[in-house]
Every structure is written in structure tokens, then in C-alpha cells.
Design a protein around this motif. Structure first.
Motif, PDB file in Angstrom:
ATOM      1  N   VAL A 187       0.861  -1.190   0.000  1.00  0.00           N
ATOM      2  CA  VAL A 187       0.000   0.000   0.000  1.00  0.00           C
ATOM      3  C   VAL A 187       0.892   1.233   0.000  1.00  0.00           C
ATOM      4  O   VAL A 187       1.733   1.396   0.893  1.00  0.00           O
ATOM      5  N   GLU A 188       0.731   2.084  -1.018  1.00  0.00           N
ATOM      6  CA  GLU A 188       1.551   3.287  -1.142  1.00  0.00           C
ATOM      7  C   GLU A 188       0.645   4.517  -1.220  1.00  0.00           C
ATOM      8  O   GLU A 188      -0.405   4.488  -1.863  1.00  0.00           O
ATOM      9  N   TRP A 189       1.094   5.600  -0.577  1.00  0.00           N
ATOM     10  CA  TRP A 189       0.389   6.883  -0.661  1.00  0.00           C
ATOM     11  C   TRP A 189       0.855   7.616  -1.905  1.00  0.00           C
ATOM     12  O   TRP A 189       2.051   7.644  -2.205  1.00  0.00           O
ATOM     13  N   CYS A 190      -0.054   8.215  -2.668  1.00  0.00           N
ATOM     14  CA  CYS A 190       0.346   8.793  -3.972  1.00  0.00           C
ATOM     15  C   CYS A 190      -0.462  10.031  -4.335  1.00  0.00           C
ATOM     16  O   CYS A 190      -0.769  10.227  -5.503  1.00  0.00           O
ATOM     17  N   ASN A 191      -0.810  10.868  -3.379  1.00  0.00           N
ATOM     18  CA  ASN A 191      -1.690  11.996  -3.685  1.00  0.00           C
ATOM     19  C   ASN A 191      -0.904  13.226  -4.124  1.00  0.00           C
ATOM     20  O   ASN A 191      -0.917  14.254  -3.468  1.00  0.00           O
ATOM     21  N   GLN A 192      -0.187  13.145  -5.234  1.00  0.00           N
ATOM     22  CA  GLN A 192       0.528  14.298  -5.768  1.00  0.00           C
ATOM     23  C   GLN A 192       0.468  14.286  -7.286  1.00  0.00           C
ATOM     24  O   GLN A 192       0.531  13.241  -7.917  1.00  0.00           O
ATOM     25  N   SER A 193       0.360  15.469  -7.865  1.00  0.00           N
ATOM     26  CA  SER A 193       0.201  15.577  -9.319  1.00  0.00           C
ATOM     27  C   SER A 193       1.433  15.104 -10.060  1.00  0.00           C
ATOM     28  O   SER A 193       1.344  14.647 -11.193  1.00  0.00           O
ATOM     29  N   ARG A 194       2.622  15.193  -9.455  1.00  0.00           N
ATOM     30  CA  ARG A 194       3.842  14.831 -10.170  1.00  0.00           C
ATOM     31  C   ARG A 194       3.931  13.327 -10.418  1.00  0.00           C
ATOM     32  O   ARG A 194       4.655  12.878 -11.298  1.00  0.00           O
ATOM     33  N   SER A 195       3.231  12.554  -9.617  1.00  0.00           N
ATOM     34  CA  SER A 195       3.297  11.103  -9.767  1.00  0.00           C
ATOM     35  C   SER A 195       2.136  10.537 -10.569  1.00  0.00           C
ATOM     36  O   SER A 195       2.138   9.351 -10.901  1.00  0.00           O
ATOM     37  N   ILE A 196       1.155  11.366 -10.922  1.00  0.00           N
ATOM     38  CA  ILE A 196      -0.081  10.831 -11.497  1.00  0.00           C
ATOM     39  C   ILE A 196       0.145  10.204 -12.863  1.00  0.00           C
ATOM     40  O   ILE A 196      -0.343   9.118 -13.148  1.00  0.00           O
ATOM     41  N   LYS A 197       0.924  10.873 -13.725  1.00  0.00           N
ATOM     42  CA  LYS A 197       1.107  10.336 -15.071  1.00  0.00           C
ATOM     43  C   LYS A 197       1.860   9.014 -15.029  1.00  0.00           C
ATOM     44  O   LYS A 197       1.519   8.058 -15.726  1.00  0.00           O
ATOM     45  N   TYR A 198       2.877   8.935 -14.179  1.00  0.00           N
ATOM     46  CA  TYR A 198       3.626   7.689 -14.032  1.00  0.00           C
ATOM     47  C   TYR A 198       2.717   6.568 -13.567  1.00  0.00           C
ATOM     48  O   TYR A 198       2.751   5.453 -14.101  1.00  0.00           O
ATOM     49  N   LEU A 199       1.880   6.844 -12.580  1.00  0.00           N
ATOM     50  CA  LEU A 199       1.013   5.811 -12.027  1.00  0.00           C
ATOM     51  C   LEU A 199       0.042   5.286 -13.073  1.00  0.00           C
ATOM     52  O   LEU A 199      -0.139   4.084 -13.226  1.00  0.00           O
ATOM     53  N   PHE A 200      -0.588   6.194 -13.811  1.00  0.00           N
ATOM     54  CA  PHE A 200      -1.588   5.751 -14.774  1.00  0.00           C
ATOM     55  C   PHE A 200      -0.949   5.003 -15.934  1.00  0.00           C
ATOM     56  O   PHE A 200      -1.515   4.049 -16.447  1.00  0.00           O
ATOM     57  N   LYS A 201       0.229   5.417 -16.356  1.00  0.00           N
ATOM     58  CA  LYS A 201       0.880   4.684 -17.428  1.00  0.00           C
ATOM     59  C   LYS A 201       1.387   3.346 -16.920  1.00  0.00           C
ATOM     60  O   LYS A 201       1.421   2.366 -17.660  1.00  0.00           O
ATOM     61  N   TYR A 202       1.759   3.279 -15.648  1.00  0.00           N
ATOM     62  CA  TYR A 202       2.199   2.002 -15.072  1.00  0.00           C
ATOM     63  C   TYR A 202       1.027   1.036 -14.988  1.00  0.00           C
ATOM     64  O   TYR A 202       1.148  -0.145 -15.302  1.00  0.00           O
ATOM     65  N   VAL A 203      -0.126   1.562 -14.585  1.00  0.00           N
ATOM     66  CA  VAL A 203      -1.312   0.708 -14.460  1.00  0.00           C
ATOM     67  C   VAL A 203      -1.734   0.175 -15.818  1.00  0.00           C
ATOM     68  O   VAL A 203      -2.295  -0.907 -15.938  1.00  0.00           O
ATOM     69  N   ASN A 204      -1.460   0.927 -16.894  1.00  0.00           N
ATOM     70  CA  ASN A 204      -1.896   0.517 -18.233  1.00  0.00           C
ATOM     71  C   ASN A 204      -0.716   0.338 -19.173  1.00  0.00           C
ATOM     72  O   ASN A 204      -0.804   0.640 -20.354  1.00  0.00           O
ATOM     73  N   LYS A 205       0.394  -0.183 -18.650  1.00  0.00           N
ATOM     74  CA  LYS A 205       1.609  -0.227 -19.462  1.00  0.00           C
ATOM     75  C   LYS A 205       1.619  -1.369 -20.471  1.00  0.00           C
ATOM     76  O   LYS A 205       2.445  -1.387 -21.368  1.00  0.00           O
ATOM     77  N   GLY A 206       0.727  -2.314 -20.347  1.00  0.00           N
ATOM     78  CA  GLY A 206       0.682  -3.396 -21.319  1.00  0.00           C
ATOM     79  C   GLY A 206       1.566  -4.559 -20.938  1.00  0.00           C
ATOM     80  O   GLY A 206       2.104  -4.642 -19.840  1.00  0.00           O
ATOM     81  N   HIS A 207       1.732  -5.461 -21.893  1.00  0.00           N
ATOM     82  CA  HIS A 207       2.432  -6.718 -21.622  1.00  0.00           C
ATOM     83  C   HIS A 207       3.932  -6.504 -21.543  1.00  0.00           C
ATOM     84  O   HIS A 207       4.506  -5.699 -22.253  1.00  0.00           O
ATOM     85  N   ASP A 208       4.570  -7.245 -20.662  1.00  0.00           N
ATOM     86  CA  ASP A 208       6.025  -7.251 -20.607  1.00  0.00           C
ATOM     87  C   ASP A 208       6.571  -7.941 -21.847  1.00  0.00           C
ATOM     88  O   ASP A 208       5.924  -8.777 -22.457  1.00  0.00           O
ATOM     89  N   ARG A 209       7.796  -7.550 -22.199  1.00  0.00           N
ATOM     90  CA  ARG A 209       8.428  -8.189 -23.338  1.00  0.00           C
ATOM     91  C   ARG A 209       9.759  -8.776 -22.899  1.00  0.00           C
ATOM     92  O   ARG A 209      10.418  -8.275 -22.001  1.00  0.00           O
ATOM     93  N   VAL A 210      10.167  -9.825 -23.546  1.00  0.00           N
ATOM     94  CA  VAL A 210      11.455 -10.447 -23.265  1.00  0.00           C
ATOM     95  C   VAL A 210      12.118 -10.753 -24.593  1.00  0.00           C
ATOM     96  O   VAL A 210      11.492 -10.730 -25.638  1.00  0.00           O
ATOM     97  N   THR A 211      13.399 -11.035 -24.558  1.00  0.00           N
ATOM     98  CA  THR A 211      14.101 -11.442 -25.768  1.00  0.00           C
ATOM     99  C   THR A 211      14.202 -12.954 -25.795  1.00  0.00           C
ATOM    100  O   THR A 211      14.640 -13.564 -24.833  1.00  0.00           O
ATOM    101  N   ALA A 212      13.796 -13.543 -26.893  1.00  0.00           N
ATOM    102  CA  ALA A 212      13.887 -15.000 -27.032  1.00  0.00           C
ATOM    103  C   ALA A 212      14.757 -15.312 -28.241  1.00  0.00           C
ATOM    104  O   ALA A 212      14.633 -14.677 -29.273  1.00  0.00           O
ATOM    105  N   ALA A 213      15.642 -16.262 -28.115  1.00  0.00           N
ATOM    106  CA  ALA A 213      16.486 -16.664 -29.232  1.00  0.00           C
ATOM    107  C   ALA A 213      15.949 -17.961 -29.801  1.00  0.00           C
ATOM    108  O   ALA A 213      15.591 -18.862 -29.068  1.00  0.00           O
TER     109      ALA A 213
END
Length: 1145
Positions: free
Chosen positions: A589-615
Motif C-alpha cells: 500500500v503506497e500513498w500517492c496523492n501528488q500531481s507529479r506522480s499521477i502520469k507515471y502511475l496511470f501509465k504504469y497501471v496501463n503499461k501493457g504486456h512485458d516483453r522479453v528477448t527469445a532466441a
């Protein structure tokens, strides 16, 4: 026993002792019954009306020994774990339990009936070839790195006998064996049939004659689509389509021991005969697999009990589902187009009947889960909630615990491990997640909740976890450090006062150990913890200047032991005591009530699938002198069993409350219309839905409902609901939604200004009402914005024009005097303005724009624009052919033999007019630009068109008539995997591309591969009228030549990893398989010099630089190496370093 304080925690929010409560511990049967009662979540939506046959019991365990074909993918079973998952099931090395994960595209491939000369039999060939030694052959086929002693020959023999007796697919291949024995040299083929004569709802146990047919000689021409034809003896593999009924039983013969059909696309829903034409009548692949992975009395649990093979099965199943969806989109993409309603109406009035020449292609829709558009839309939805509810207050990460009592009891009763049943793990996690959201909203652990957003992720070891954003009411905020301490702790509790909480913190909320004491921890990067543990001791919680909390971590001597290492408060992950005790899992549980962190949080929540390198290795069927195996990097998201099960069950990946209604809008008669290629224009124009869009219905609702007249368009969904089937808005009876207008970039002109007005305008009943301000009707939406004071700060084009037009017109008078041969010609200001505007318009048209797109800029006289309707085409045809001929002759005389070979290869492809894709690979100084000039001169001397583009502006200046690729082809700046170029059928740029003979793209390795793929899709579409086979040819059959050096700058990926960059390069694209690589190896810059000594010195330096770029310098490495620069290339220290550098050059 819990302490009194902990009992008070429980009593503050008592848990009901029922199977629906997360705090309770229902029996596994009760758990399954409860969740099974929601067929929309687990089973098919119409599971009560769908019958699929049960599977028959299988007396033997599963094995890959009897698979008929290979599973073409890359598996990773040994990866580092995520921080949240490091709390569970790790050994001392930081490794967890076995998890099957899939990289890349999932393809099932089958070879020929017999192995090629000198090759071992594999997969289906083992049923036919050398069956006297079949058991040893089977073991040998998969035991290249394992001992024969690891296999029990008796069990293998029993399994072989069982399949020979029961499996209809095995019998089919045995028939082929018997025919080969009887007639050794005949040309025999085995055709595996796709269509069945039986009803898929009742019968899934086919006979041998239903699954296969033996064919002697050539295959008949009318072969049914997707039948599998296995040739006698070839070195090639063919892909098995996922819709083939034998797809699953051939890969998993011991999960389907009788050869039962897998998914069939003709399984009807019971009672579907009475459905209306709009209702779906057939079972989808997702519904089929959701049915298959259920525990049922009376059905064999072979699949569910197959442990590691079950992991592979569900991953395979999900990739089949996704592949089917993508195949459908891909196969129907060429038939779908999009155009403005006005454009269709005008075409109809012109007498045109075919719609295929209008509009442009539509690509992967945002409704496709996981696509780029899907993630962008979810991000914007979350931002709309933020606009309505304010900044989020808490960021909660909730991770599945595979040791939950419900899970432990279920698997213990069956002799399994948690990783053996990802389906149960996901279902338990979903129940607890739903309960957590209910607790947060109804029991108000942190106060009254205004909004909730969460997304589900599956990383590393595959355990599901939720990232939750919580928005609280204004009166329930936690603005100070003391307030935060009331709900969040980052300390180890007293073991004697709070024993249960202490154990929970020790088990779930301790990071590490890492750092000096454990350098091999998964979180360690470059010798440091990537999560910045250990934290600093702090006497109280404070909020730093960037808006991030620094939690209270007192140096009070509290420690816990983990992996034999004592850890103190600096290693505690912040938690809420009540949630941690109740859910017994990692809940950060993290406190996050500041405008400077809002864009990071929302993009993190909707960042999509992780990618890896496969040979992986790709075999080729080229001649023997070519390299047989090519090692390449292939980057894509990976799929774990938990994600596969989650998606099969249809659980939400993203959740928002309140819901967001996406509001579309359009200019008058410019609503977008999607239509088929072969659909007549009159039927498209006359379609009912075209004239009743969501936006038009809103204006109609303003006429009918009094309550609607006090709402803007964005506020409308709070009181009204959009009825899609009725194409109208209706008053809400309960609940509400947040409205979000689709984003429109400023360069879109009037539509952008309309969007601005819609945020303020209430109760418009027509387009004119939107442009009306204080009773005055303005001619444009832009003027209305001005009247409202919304554009006061803009620097408008007309103001700039009135200020500086006379500077722009400086050379106009001179040009007119030269053109008319009138040295004393004088022009009035109006005439100068008109000619200047005409010149500006010509420049804009050369870039696909015009002055008409920048109102209210004045427009030039139409007479001055006559003959310039396609300025793009005229610019490319205005070269002096005689001058080009002379230049071509001069350049040809200077070509080396190596350069002539490249030139002749490309010119030959252009002359044949059959297309071709080439990549000219050469390092700096080998003469690539010289080749481009020669090719350009050759083609332009014949009055033909060559387009020279480059990935960068500076590189384009070196090309004759060069432009950047983005400006020439209209490539989007925010490029995605589904992007197309902004080129419409019938446009000037489309006409230019149709007439183009050659496209040269320099510095191609610098551009993202999506740029090339967008151009490929666009050219295939545009050229299909001039070249009917363009849809099957790369770049629509045009000759395209790329150039560059992979040693130099690759695509720039902001904050990208090495695998991100590899994934973005052109040789990771599907287009690379069509590319013929041409090389230049002779450095032309070393051919001249002041002395032989200087030339030799330059050659040595050039050779060393190439070894660095090629990764050959220094020790053997994987791309990272410290390289020592030889002394002869260094300028030694001196008193005046600058002078030394100057003297050495």
C-alpha cells in the motif's frame, strides 16, 4: 493465537463465515461450486445451453514421446522472479517452481511421412519408419541431452500399445506404414480431414476414416481448405491450422488418448436453430476451452491432472484463441475500409458505384485486448476518472499467494502442487480480489471510496497480481505524515503484541535479502538493488519535494530472519495491517496523492504486456551453401499459464468504477463509416445507422428531455445512457458513467476546435448552436472559440501573414520579371500577396497539405493554381532528362565492380517490374550514397520516378530530391504495430506512389520496424487496382531498396532495453524474410591519401573500428565488453591538448 489488538482489527470489520468471504476458508468443492455458478466468468456465456462431449478416462500419464508434430516455440522455465512474487516458493538461489512460458508465435508444424536421407525419425514419422525399433527411436528423438536410463522402456511400450489399440490418429499413420511395407516405392500421401460428418455437440470420438485418407499420386485439386496433406518425404514443415479438429489430439495424444476431436468451428449452441439472425449460433474457441478445464463428476480429469503438461496445454489453448482472433482480423482486414460519410455521399453523386477505391484500411481495433490502441484508450479512460475524481490517494499492489489455505487443501487432496493448477489459483485470486474491492468500497477501510481503477498483470513466474488505484472523498484524505502513519506501516511489528501480524510481515512484506549479503538476488542490477533497498531509517513519515512519501522506519532493533540473514525495518515493504492480516498475501500500500506522480502511475497501471528477448533458430530450404540455421533475436510478450487461464475464463484485465463512456463526435456529414470493399456505395450511404450517430442522437435528446439541457456532452452520461441497439439516449434509472470525449490533436483543424467548444456548450440542438456565442452565429468553430476567449494566447497564421507577407514576397517580383522578361515590371500589393500565397500553397502541396487546411488564411486566385492539382507528381517529373543522362553516364564510369553488381541487380528488378526488396549493407565510406545517385539518375533520365527518402533529415539532404520518410509517406510519429500511413486512395500522394518505379530508403536501421510495416500495408492497399497481386507482394510489388549499417545508430527507444532496441530494428520485421541483402565491402575513402603511410594507418584504424562495431574487439562477449584502445590510435598527453588534436588532423 491472535492478540487482543489483532482481534480488535478483525472486529472492526468482521468477516462472514461463508464461501463468499475472502477471510473464510471454504472447502475446495464449495469454492468451485460458488465460482462455477457464474458461467459468464468461467464457463461459456451460454454454458447452460451448450453440450460438449466429456473426455474418456486415460489410464496412463502424459508424455511428449508420442506427439505427432513439433510445438514450434521457445520455452523459458528458468527466469528471475518479480519482487511481489519473491515472497513465495523461492529457494536459496532465487529460483521458483517450474513454470511453462511461451515466447514468440505459437506454431504447430508437421513434417513428411518419412525422414530425409540420413535424418532420424521424429514425431509422426516414428509411427511409420523403422517401427521394429520404435521404442528406442522414440527415446532417442528427445534424449539428445539425456540418458536412455532416464526412461522406463516398459512404460513406453505400454503407451505405444495403448495408442495403437485406441487412438484413431495412430491407426491412420499405421495404415500408411502398412502401405509402405506392401509397396515400398509408391508416392503416398496422408490427408488429415478437417470436416466431420458427426455433430460436434454429441460426438467427438471420430473413426479412422473420418480423420484421414491415404492418397496415391498427386493430390486432387479440390482439396478442402485446411486439410493437412502429409507428403511422402520432404525436408519441409507445414503449419497445422488451429481450427483443425486434430490440432490438439495430435499434439497431446495422451491427453486425448482416443484421438478425440479438439475444437471444431461447427459446434452449435443447443437451441440455436431458433435464434434470430443477429445472434451467434456457434461455440467460440474460448468457450470450448473454458468448458474443457473444469472439474466435473463423471468426466476424466486427465487434462487437469497432467501437471506440467497442463501448463503447456492452457498456454497453447490461449495462444490458439488469440491466433484465431488475429487471423479473423487479418483475413477480414482487406475487406474493411473507413471513410467520412461526406466523401461517400459525394462519390455517389459523381456516379461511382464501387467503394473499394475510397477511404483507407482499418487496422487492429482498440477492442482487441492487449493491443496498442486498447492500452491507450484505457489510459485515457483512467485519466478521465482522474479529471472527475481528483488525484488518486492510494496505490495498492495485491499479489496471489499460492499457499492460501483454500489452494493448499485443494492440491493436497489431489497430490498436486500449486503450479500444477493455475486455473484454481486464478479463480481463488479472482474471488479474493473481488472481495478486496468490496471491502475497500463498502467497509471503507481507508474512508469513502469515490473511484477505483485496477489492472491485472502476469510477470516473471506468472502469478497474477493487481495494481489498484484508489480515489477517496475529499473528507477522507491523508495529507500529512501523521495521517499516512494511521493507515500505512513500514516497520516490523512487535512479535509478542501482534504475533499474527508479525508472521504476516515476515512471510509477505520483507524485501530481499539483497545487497552485499545476497548479490545474486533477482532485484540486483549492476551491484545495486533496483528497488532501492535497504531504505533509510526515518523517525517519522514525510513527503519529499517530488511528492513521494518517505515512510517511518525507526531504528528500534526489530529484525526478522530470511534465508539465514537478519533484516530490519529498512527492508519492509509498506503495508496496511488490517488488509495484510485478512488476506495473508503480499499487499503493498503506497500513498500517492501528488500531481507529479499521477502520469507515471496511470501509465504504469496501463503499461501493457512485458516483453522479453527469445532466441530461436529458423531452418531454411535454400541450397546447401547457405547457412542452414540463423540465430536471431525475436522479441514479444510471453504468456504464462496463469495469464492463459485468466484470459480463457474471460476475467477482466482492466477494471474501472465508475465506468467511462467514450463519446464520439464529428463535423457535419463527416461521421466515419466502416464498409466492405465490395459493398455498393448506395447501400452504404443509405444505411440507417449512418444518420444516427451517438453525437447526433445527443442533439436530438436535447430537444426531447428537459434535464438534458443543463448538461454538456461530457456530463451527459451521468444522467443518460446510450442505447446502442436503439441508437438513442435514454434517461438513467440507476448508476452513472463518466463521459470522455475522444482526443483530437490540434492539427486536426475545425474538429479540434469543436471539441474545445463541446466542453462548455450546453443544450445544442444543431451544429449551428455549437457555433453560437451570446446569440451570434460564428462561421467556424475556431471563431466561436475566439469569442469565448479560449484562444486568446494563440499566435494565429493570419496575424503572422499580415505582419511578414512583404518579407515573403521579396523574390516574387524578381521571379515574375524573369518569367515575363520584363525588367521594369511593377506589381500592386494585392497582386504580390496573391502570387506569394500561390507559391506557399505549392510548397504545402509538395508536402501533402494546402492553404485550405489553415483557415482563415487567405487563398490564392484559382487561376494561379491551374495545372498544379498534383504538385507531388509534377515535382518528380520535372527533372531535365538530358542532364540526368549525362550525370548517369559520368557516375557509371566511376563505379567499382562491386558497385556495378549492386547497381545491375537493382536496375534489373526495376526493369522487370515484378517488385523486389533489397538491403544494401555497407559501412561508412563504401559508396552507398554514390549508388543512390547513380540509380536516381538512371531512372530519372527515362522520365520515370524514384523516391529518395532517409530516416533522418540530415541524411536526406545528401540524396538527390531527398525527403525524410515520415514526411514523404505520412508515417505517424506515434507509430504502433498496427499503424498505416496517412494516405487515402485517390489522393495526390497515392497517385505519386502508383507511378513510382523505385523507392530508396537510406539509413534504414535508424527507423523503427513499424515504419516499414506501415508503408508495406499502405502500398499493398493503394496498388491493388494497378497491380491485382499487390496484396500478396511486399510493398505492393514496388522495388524498394534500403541502405545502412547496423553497426551505427539503431532505432532510439526512450528508456528502452537492449531487447527493446533489437525488437524495433528492421531485421526483426516480418518483411526481412523478403529482403535480399547486397553488400559493399570496399572503403572508397581509403583509395586516396597524402602518402602510402597515411593510407595504411587509415586502413588499420578503419579495420579496428569495424571490429568494435562488429563485436569482435576484445574478449569473446555477449555485446558488452571493455575494449582497450591501441596506443597508436591515441593522442598522448601534452601541455596543450587542443593544439595536439589540431596538429594530428
Amino acid at each position: 493465537m491472535p492478540s487482543a489488538a489483532e482481534r480488535r482489527l478483525f472486529s472492526a470489520s468482521p468477516m462472514k463465515r461463508s464461501s463468499g468471504s475472502c477471510g473464510s476458508r471454504p472447502s475446495s468443492a464449495a469454492l468451485i461450486r460458488r465460482f462455477g455458478s457464474k458461467p459468464s466468468s468461467v464457463n461459456s456465456p451460454r454454458s447452460t445451453t451448450t453440450t460438449i462431449p466429456y473426455l474418456n478416462p486415460n489410464p496412463n500419464p502424459s508424455s511428449v514421446l508420442f506427439s505427432f508434430f513439433c510445438f514450434w516455440r521457445d520455452i523459458d522455465v528458468d527466469v528471475d522472479v518479480d519482487e511481489e512474487e519473491s515472497q513465495y516458493n523461492l529457494d536459496a538461489t532465487g529460483r521458483g517452481p517450474y513454470v511453462f512460458k511461451l515466447h514468440g508465435q505459437n506454431c504447430h508444424m508437421i513434417g513428411s511421412l518419412l525422414p530425409t536421407q540420413g535424418s532420424r525419425p521424429r514425431f509422426a514419422q516414428l509411427y511409420i519408419y523403422d517401427t521394429e525399433n520404435e521404442v528406442l527411436n522414440r527415446i532417442g528423438a528427445i534424449s539428445s541431452s539425456r540418458s536412455y536410463d532416464e526412461f522406463d522402456i516398459t512404460i513406453v511400450n505400454e503407451l505405444k500399445s495403448m495408442l495403437d489399440e485406441c487412438n484413431c490418429l495412430a491407426k491412420s499413420f499405421r495404415m500408411a506404414r502398412d502401405r509402405f511395407v506392401a509397396e515400398e516405392h509408391q508416392d503416398l500421401k496422408l490427408r488429415l480431414l478437417r470436416k466431420r460428418g458427426t455433430d460436434g455437440r454429441r460426438y467427438n470420438l471420430p473413426t479412422s476414416s473420418e480423420v484421414a485418407a491415404l492418397i496415391v499420386g498427386d493430390i486432387e485439386k479440390n482439396t478442402v481448405e485446411r486439410d493437412i496433406v502429409v507428403e511422402t518425404q520432404t525436408g519441409l514443415l507445414q503449419r497445422i491450422h488451429e481450427l483443425h479438429p486434430s490440432y490438439l489430439p495430435m499434439q497431446y495424444p495422451l491427453l486425448f488418448p482416443y484421438g478425440e476431436d479438439g475444437y471444431r468451428d461447427d459446434i452449435q449452441i443447443r437451441g440455436s436453430e431458433s435464434f434470430s439472425s443477429k445472434k451467434r449460433r456457434r461455440v467460440t474457441m474460448r468457450e470450448y476451452f473454458a468448458f474443457r478445464i473444469q472439474d466435473r463428476a463423471g468426466e476424466a480429469a486427465t487434462i487437469l491432472s497432467s501437471k506440467r503438461l497442463f501448463q503447456q496445454f492452457v498456454v497453447d489453448a490461449y495462444t490458439m484463441i488469440e491466433s484465431e482472433i488475429l487471423s479473423y482480423i487479418r483475413s477480414h482486414q482487406k475487406n474493411l475500409r473507413v471513410e467520412l460519410y461526406k466523401g461517400l455521399s459525394e462519390a455517389f453523386l459523381r456516379g461511382e458505384t464501387s467503394a473499394s477505391s475510397l477511404g483507407k484500411r482499418t487496422i487492429l481495433p482498440f477492442s482487441f485486448t492487449g493491443g496498442a490502441r486498447y492500452m491507450i484508450q484505457n489510459y485515457q479512460d483512467a485519466m478521465a476518472i482522474c479529471k472527475w475524481a481528483g488525484y488518486p490517494d492510494l496505490f495498492i499492489t495485491f499479489t496471489c499467494n499460492p499457499k492460501w489455505p483454500e489452494m493448499t487443501k485443494f492440491i493436497t487432496d489431489r497430490g498436486l502442487k500449486p503450479e500444477d493448477r493455475p486455473d484454481i489459483m486464478c479463480r481463488i485470486f479472482k474471488i479474493k480480489l473481488d472481495q478486496l474491492i468490496r471491502d475497500l468500497k463498502k467497509k471503507q477501510y481507508f474512508g469513502k471510496v469515490k473511484a477505483v481503477v485496477y489492472t491485472i498483470e502476469f510477470q516473471k513466474r506468472g502469478l497474477p497480481h493487481a495494481h489498484i488505484l484508489l480515489f477517496l472523498n475529499a473528507e477522507d484524505k491523508y495529507p500529512t505524515g501523521d495521517d499516512i502513519d494511521k493507515i500505512i506501516s513500514a516497520e516490523i511489528p512487535n512479535k509478542h503484541k501482534h504475533p499474527v501480524l508479525h508472521d504476516a510481515v515476515q512471510n509477505f512484506m520483507i524485501h530481499g535479502p539483497c545487497g552485499i549479503s545476497h548479490k545474486n538476488s533477482p532485484c540486483m542490477k549492476d551491484g545495486k538493488c533496483s528497488k532501492y533497498f535497504p531504505k533509510r531509517f526515518n523517525s517519522g513519515t514525510v513527503i519529499d519535494d517530488d511528492g513521494y512519501p518517505i515512510y517511518k522506519r525507526r531504528d528500534d532493533g526489530s529484525t526478522v530472519e530470511k534465508n539465514g540473514i537478519l533484516l530490519d525495518n529498512r527492508f519492509v515493504v509498506p503495508y496496511n495491517p488490517l488488509l495484510l492480516i485478512k488476506y495473508q498475501a503480499h499487499i503493498n500500500v503506497e500513498w500517492c496523492n501528488q500531481s507529479r506522480s499521477i502520469k507515471y502511475l496511470f501509465k504504469y497501471v496501463n503499461k501493457g504486456h512485458d516483453r522479453v528477448t527469445a532466441a530461436f533458430y529458423q531452418s531454411t530450404s535454400e541450397s546447401e551453401h547457405l547457412q542452414d540455421e540463423i540465430k536471431m533475436y525475436y522479441d514479444c510478450r510471453y504468456v504464462s499459464p496463469c495469464e492463459a487461464v485468466w484470459r480463457i475464463f474471460g476475467f477482466d484485465i482492466n477494471y474501472r468504477e465508475p465506468p467511462v463512456e467514450r463519446l464520439s463526435f464529428h463535423l457535419q456529414n463527416e461521421q466515419t463509416v466502416v464498409f466492405d470493399d465490395d459493398e455498393p456505395i448506395d447501400s452504404i450511404v443509405g444505411r440507417t445507422g449512418n444518420n444516427q450517430t451517438m453525437f447526433l442522437a445527443w442533439m436530438d435528446a436535447n430537444k426531447d428531455f428537459e434535464e438534458a439541457r443543463n448538461l454538456t456532452y461530457g456530463e451527459f452520461p451521468t444522467k443518460f445512457v446510450w442505447k446502442k441497439d436503439l441508437r438513442s439516449w435514454r434517461p438513467r434509472k440507476r448508476g452513472f458513467s463518466i463521459g470522455r470525449l475522444y482526443y483530437i490533436p490540434p492539427g486536426s483543424g475545425e474538429l479540434h476546435y469543436m471539441r474545445i467548444l463541446l466542453n462548455f456548450c450546453k443544450c445544442p440542438k444543431s451544429y449551428e448552436d455549437i457555433r453560437t456565442v451570446n446569440g451570434i452565429l460564428y462561421p467556424s468553430y475556431k471563431d466561436a472559440c475566439y469569442a469565448l476567449g479560449l484562444l486568446d494566447d494563440d499566435k494565429e497564421p493570419e496575424f503572422i501573414w499580415d505582419t511578414i507577407w512583404h518579407h515573403l514576397a521579396d523574390d516574387i517580383l524578381h521571379k515574375q520579371r524573369t518569367l515575363l522578361q520584363h525588367d521594369t515590371l511593377q506589381l500592386k500589393d494585392d497582386e504580390l500577396k496573391n502570387l506569394t500565397l500561390a507559391e506557399i500553397d505549392k510548397l504545402l502541396r509538395s508536402n501533402g497539405k494546402s492553404l485550405a487546411e489553415f483557415p482563415p488564411m487567405p487563398l490564392p486566385n484559382e487561376d494561379l493554381l491551374f495545372g498544379a492539382r498534383n504538385k507531388l507528381l509534377q515535382d518528380e517529373l520535372c527533372y531535365d532528362r538530358n542532364s540526368m543522362t549525362r550525370e548517369h553516364k559520368t557516375l557509371m564510369s566511376s563505379l567499382t565492380d562491386e558497385q556495378k553488381g549492386v547497381y545491375e541487380t537493382i536496375i534489373s528488378a526495376v526493369s522487370k517490374n515484378k517488385g523486389g526488396v533489397f538491403f544494401l549493407y555497407g559501412y561508412g565510406g563504401t559508396g552507398k550514397t554514390f549508388i543512390w545517385r547513380t540509380l536516381s539518375a538512371a531512372i530519372r533520365s527515362k522520365g520515370q520516378i524514384v523516391l529518395n527518402v532517409a530516416s533522418s533529415g540530415i541524411a536526406s539532404l545528401l540524396l538527390p530530391g531527398g525527403r525524410t520518410a515520415h514526411s514523404r509517406f505520412g508515417i505517424p510519429l506515434a507509430i504502433t504495430e498496427e499503424s498505416t500511413c496517412n494516405i487515402k486512395q485517390g489522393s495526390d500522394l497515392a497517385e505519386l506512389l502508383i507511378h513510382t518505379k523505385l523507392i530508396i530508403w537510406d539509413e534504414a536501421p535508424m527507423a523503427h520496424r513499424f515504419c516499414f510495416e506501415a508503408l508495406d500495408r499502405t502500398l499493398r492497399d493503394i496498388l491493388r487496382f494497378s497491380n491485382p497481386s499487390s496484396c500478396e507482394q511486399p510493398f505492393g510489388g514496388k522495388v524498394v531498396v534500403f541502405g545502412g549499417d547496423f553497426r551505427q545508430i539503431l532505432p532510439v527507444i526512450p528508456k528502452g532495453t537492449r531487447q527493446d532496441i533489437i525488437f524495433a530494428t528492421i531485421n526483426s520485421s516480418y518483411l526481412w524474410s523478403f529482403v535480399k541483402v547486397l553488400t559493399l565491402t570496399k572503403n572508397m575513402r581509403l583509395e586516396t591519401g597524402s602518402s602510402n603511410y597515411n593510407l595504411e594507418e587509415m586502413r588499420e584504424f578503419s579495420k579496428w573500428i569495424l571490429s568494435v562495431g562488429g563485436g569482435d574487439a576484445g574478449e569473446e562477449n555477449d555485446g558488452e565488453e571493455i575494449i582497450e584502445i591501441p596506443d597508436e590510435f591515441l593522442i598522448k598527453e601534452s601541455i596543450n591538448p587542443i593544439a595536439s588534436i589540431v596538429d594530428s588532423t
